[in-house]
Scaffold this motif. Structure first.
Motif, short mmCIF file in Angstrom:
data_model
loop_
_atom_site.label_atom_id
_atom_site.label_comp_id
_atom_site.label_asym_id
_atom_site.label_seq_id
_atom_site.Cartn_x
_atom_site.Cartn_y
_atom_site.Cartn_z
N GLU A 6 -25.46 78.35 17.23
CA GLU A 6 -24.62 78.53 15.56
C GLU A 6 -24.21 80.12 15.51
O GLU A 6 -24.25 81.13 16.20
CB GLU A 6 -25.83 78.48 14.97
CG GLU A 6 -26.69 77.24 14.86
CD GLU A 6 -27.97 77.75 16.01
OE1 GLU A 6 -29.46 76.97 15.38
OE2 GLU A 6 -28.02 78.63 16.65
N CYS A 22 -21.12 75.74 13.43
CA CYS A 22 -22.31 75.38 14.48
C CYS A 22 -21.39 74.36 15.54
O CYS A 22 -20.74 73.09 15.53
CB CYS A 22 -23.37 74.35 14.52
SG CYS A 22 -24.88 72.99 16.01
N TRP A 36 -28.63 69.82 9.95
CA TRP A 36 -29.29 71.64 9.22
C TRP A 36 -30.70 71.91 8.99
O TRP A 36 -31.14 71.75 7.95
CB TRP A 36 -27.96 73.02 8.94
CG TRP A 36 -26.91 72.73 8.88
CD1 TRP A 36 -25.60 72.27 8.79
CD2 TRP A 36 -27.11 73.66 9.93
NE1 TRP A 36 -24.54 72.65 9.25
CE2 TRP A 36 -24.62 73.61 9.89
CE3 TRP A 36 -26.51 74.85 10.31
CZ2 TRP A 36 -24.81 74.16 10.73
CZ3 TRP A 36 -26.44 75.80 10.75
CH2 TRP A 36 -24.72 75.77 11.37
N ARG A 45 -40.28 74.35 8.89
CA ARG A 45 -39.47 74.27 9.48
C ARG A 45 -39.07 73.03 7.95
O ARG A 45 -39.37 72.19 8.65
CB ARG A 45 -38.77 73.92 10.63
CG ARG A 45 -36.65 74.25 11.02
CD ARG A 45 -36.96 74.00 12.05
NE ARG A 45 -37.42 75.29 13.22
CZ ARG A 45 -37.41 75.58 14.18
NH1 ARG A 45 -35.95 75.21 14.84
NH2 ARG A 45 -37.50 76.36 14.46
N TYR A 94 -31.05 76.49 11.51
CA TYR A 94 -31.04 76.25 12.59
C TYR A 94 -30.19 74.35 12.64
O TYR A 94 -29.71 74.13 11.43
CB TYR A 94 -32.32 75.57 13.20
CG TYR A 94 -33.07 76.54 13.58
CD1 TYR A 94 -34.18 77.58 12.66
CD2 TYR A 94 -32.91 77.33 14.43
CE1 TYR A 94 -34.80 78.38 12.76
CE2 TYR A 94 -33.73 78.46 15.15
CZ TYR A 94 -35.11 78.67 14.06
OH TYR A 94 -35.35 79.53 14.76
N TRP A 115 -31.93 71.37 19.43
CA TRP A 115 -31.98 72.39 18.76
C TRP A 115 -30.80 73.99 19.52
O TRP A 115 -31.17 74.33 20.09
CB TRP A 115 -32.96 73.14 18.29
CG TRP A 115 -34.25 72.33 18.02
CD1 TRP A 115 -35.02 71.33 18.35
CD2 TRP A 115 -34.02 72.10 16.05
NE1 TRP A 115 -35.32 69.93 17.37
CE2 TRP A 115 -34.72 70.97 16.81
CE3 TRP A 115 -33.84 72.65 14.80
CZ2 TRP A 115 -35.74 70.26 15.14
CZ3 TRP A 115 -33.79 71.71 13.64
CH2 TRP A 115 -35.04 71.09 14.05
N GLN A 117 -30.43 78.28 18.84
CA GLN A 117 -31.20 79.52 18.28
C GLN A 117 -31.39 80.09 17.55
O GLN A 117 -31.99 80.42 16.94
CB GLN A 117 -30.63 80.35 19.45
CG GLN A 117 -29.27 81.47 18.81
CD GLN A 117 -28.05 80.42 18.63
OE1 GLN A 117 -27.66 79.47 18.75
NE2 GLN A 117 -26.81 81.20 17.91
N GLY A 118 -30.68 79.20 16.36
CA GLY A 118 -30.72 79.71 15.17
C GLY A 118 -29.89 81.09 14.79
O GLY A 118 -29.37 82.15 15.42
#
Length: 125
Positions: A6, A22, A36, A45, A94, A115, A117-118
């Motif tokens: 991201e 992303c 997302w 989350r 994320y 996923w 890493q944010g």
């Protein structure tokens, strides 16, 4: 193995806009969902938006009309355009992916396997 990276987070005032990106390696497969998600401190989350290979989208009620998920397959990139941002949109965002024929643009975090890493989004009032 699907890789997700991201970018595009930052700080913005209430009412402002940001676009998250992303880079996703999922576009080499035939069936997938991309989503997302966001997680604020002390909260679970939650799903924000999802899209499949056909371009069908799904949004959480809290972001409908403000956020837009899209993808550029040629660039292997997923986007989240966020407009009219509110302080309650503040969270780590994320990117997530699942390779499946039955993902149905799910907004449940339990349905996604891969996923990123944010990236942090902070909205000030």
């Amino acid at each position: 193995q699907v890789q997700l990276v991201e970018s595009g987070g930052g700080s913005v005032q209430s009412g402002g806009s940001l676009r998250l990106s992303c880079a996703a390696s999922v576009y080499t497969v035939n069936n997938y969902c991309l989503g997302w998600f966001r997680q604020a401190p002390g909260k679970e989350r939650e799903g924000v938006a999802a899209i499949n290979r056909h371009g069908t989208t799904n949004y959480a009620d809290s972001v409908k009309g403000r956020f837009t998920i899209s993808q550029d397959k040629a660039k292997s990139t997923l986007y989240l355009q966020m407009n009219s941002l509110k302080p309650e949109d503040t969270a780590m965002y994320y990117c997530a992916a699942v390779v499946s024929t039955d993902c149905f643009n799910s907004l449940s975090r339990f349905d996604y396997r891969y996923w990123g890493q944010g990236t942090q989004v902070t909205v000030s009032s």
